[in-house]
Design an enzyme around this catalytic site. Structure first.
Site, PDB file in Angstrom:
ATOM      1  N   SER A 140     -16.699 -14.746 -13.403  1.00  0.00           N
ATOM      2  CA  SER A 140     -16.037 -14.142 -15.277  1.00  0.00           C
ATOM      3  C   SER A 140     -14.568 -13.608 -15.236  1.00  0.00           C
ATOM      4  O   SER A 140     -13.592 -13.706 -13.944  1.00  0.00           O
ATOM      5  CB  SER A 140     -17.324 -12.934 -14.702  1.00  0.00           C
ATOM      6  OG  SER A 140     -16.895 -11.998 -16.035  1.00  0.00           O
ATOM      7  N   TYR A 153     -20.195  -4.792 -11.245  1.00  0.00           N
ATOM      8  CA  TYR A 153     -20.157  -6.147 -12.006  1.00  0.00           C
ATOM      9  C   TYR A 153     -18.808  -7.006 -11.456  1.00  0.00           C
ATOM     10  O   TYR A 153     -18.792  -8.032 -10.986  1.00  0.00           O
ATOM     11  CB  TYR A 153     -20.772  -6.343 -13.254  1.00  0.00           C
ATOM     12  CG  TYR A 153     -20.278  -7.177 -13.751  1.00  0.00           C
ATOM     13  CD1 TYR A 153     -21.466  -8.594 -13.723  1.00  0.00           C
ATOM     14  CD2 TYR A 153     -19.456  -7.836 -14.750  1.00  0.00           C
ATOM     15  CE1 TYR A 153     -21.567  -9.533 -14.115  1.00  0.00           C
ATOM     16  CE2 TYR A 153     -19.818  -8.642 -15.492  1.00  0.00           C
ATOM     17  CZ  TYR A 153     -20.978 -10.108 -14.680  1.00  0.00           C
ATOM     18  OH  TYR A 153     -20.982 -11.509 -15.987  1.00  0.00           O
TER      19      TYR A 153
END
Ligand code: NDP
Ligand code: 8X3
Length: 253
Positions: A140, A153
């Site tokens: 990501s 995350y």
């Protein structure tokens, strides 16, 4: 008929499901995994008419289950050419100091432990396939760029990036390629999961801009997997044109 096999984790939604469709279009055989069996059955029903499809209900956090799924692959699906390590999630969009520790553990267990479980289990078959095989890890932008509420995350996706690079070092002589694909904002069930079911929050995030679609990312995954065998894309970061970085935050009196 293309006899190559792609093994996709998190095939029941978003990028994973779109990737299943994209590879099916090109005639690849599919191994589709995820926890929601009914969605896997639906995928098999829709794609099974086009290409061979094997489905397996799998929680990637459970290594024994991962090993069982890999050990029980039917013969026609054993020679995996491409592993798409896509299963993952973000939770707890609030600041770190307001989060529930369980949510941090769930992200670590899924995005890190799950990804290494599947990778370790499939390395022997990928190495056997050799030249042209690939491991495509879904990282990501959050793994590279910090932002409020990203805490564990983003850190888990930084792991995905470095693990991908380090794997490359060890696999250099095997023919197995490794890529970290790092998407930015894309409309999937991602925000619904992150907000624990807040559809309005998810709609609000995406409705006033132009996010990436699951199909946009599936196209990039397919592109990376089907490049000539002598090319390895190390990292591919993709944002929508309407997303970019923000400035530094400054705390003021
Ligand atoms: P979705 O929520 O739509 O899909 C996530 C998929 O992961 C589902 O198929 C889900 O299947 C699966 N999954 C979650 N936990 C587990 C588990 N424990 N075991 C097996 N499968 C699991 O989100 P996306 O498609 O957006 O997310 C896919 C990947 O892309 C994730 O790694 C995410 O972090 C990453 N990503 C997403 C971005 C975005 O903006 N959407 C941007 C950058 C990266 P099931 O619930 O059936 O198990
Ligand atoms: C998800 C993309 O921008 O929400 O990995 O961090 S973002």
């Amino acid at each position: 008929m293309n006899s190559k096999v792609v093994f996709i984790t998190g095939a029941t939604s978003g990028f994973g499901r779109a990737t299943a469709h994209r590879f099916a279009e090109a005639g690849w055989s599919l191994v589709l995994t995820g926890r929601r069996s009914e969605r896997l059955e639906a995928l098999k029903a829709s794609l099974g008419a086009k290409v061979p499809v094997h489905i397996a209900t799998l929680d990637v956090r459970k290594n024994e289950a991962v090993l069982e799924v890999v050990a029980n692959l039917p013969d026609a699906f054993r020679e995996v050419t491409c592993l798409v390590n896509n299963a993952g999630l973000a939770l707890a969009p609030e600041p770190a100091q307001k989060t529930d520790l369980n949510d941090w553990h769930t992200m670590i267990d899924t995005n890190i432990t799950g990804l290494v479980n599947v990778t370790h289990a499939l390395l022997p078959t990928l190495i056997e396939t050799g030249k042209g095989a690939s491991i495509i890890n879904i990282g990501s932008v959050a793994g590279q760029w910090p932002y409020p509420g990203s805490h564990v995350y983003g850190a888990s996706k930084a792991f995905v990036q470095q693990f991908s690079y380090n794997l490359r070092c060890d696999l250099i002589a095997t023919g197995v390629r490794v890529t970290d694909i790092a998407p930015g904002m894309a409309e999937t069930e991602f925000t619904l999961v992150r907000t624990k079911g807040n559809q309005a929050a998810s709609d609000a995030l995406y409705s006033t801009t132009t996010p990436l679609s699951a199909e946009d990312i599936a196209e990039q995954i397919f592109y990376v997997a089907t490049l000539p065998a002598h090319i390895n894309i190390n990292r591919l970061e993709i944002m929508p044109s309407r997303q970019a970085w923000a400035g530094f935050a400054v705390d003021r009196d």
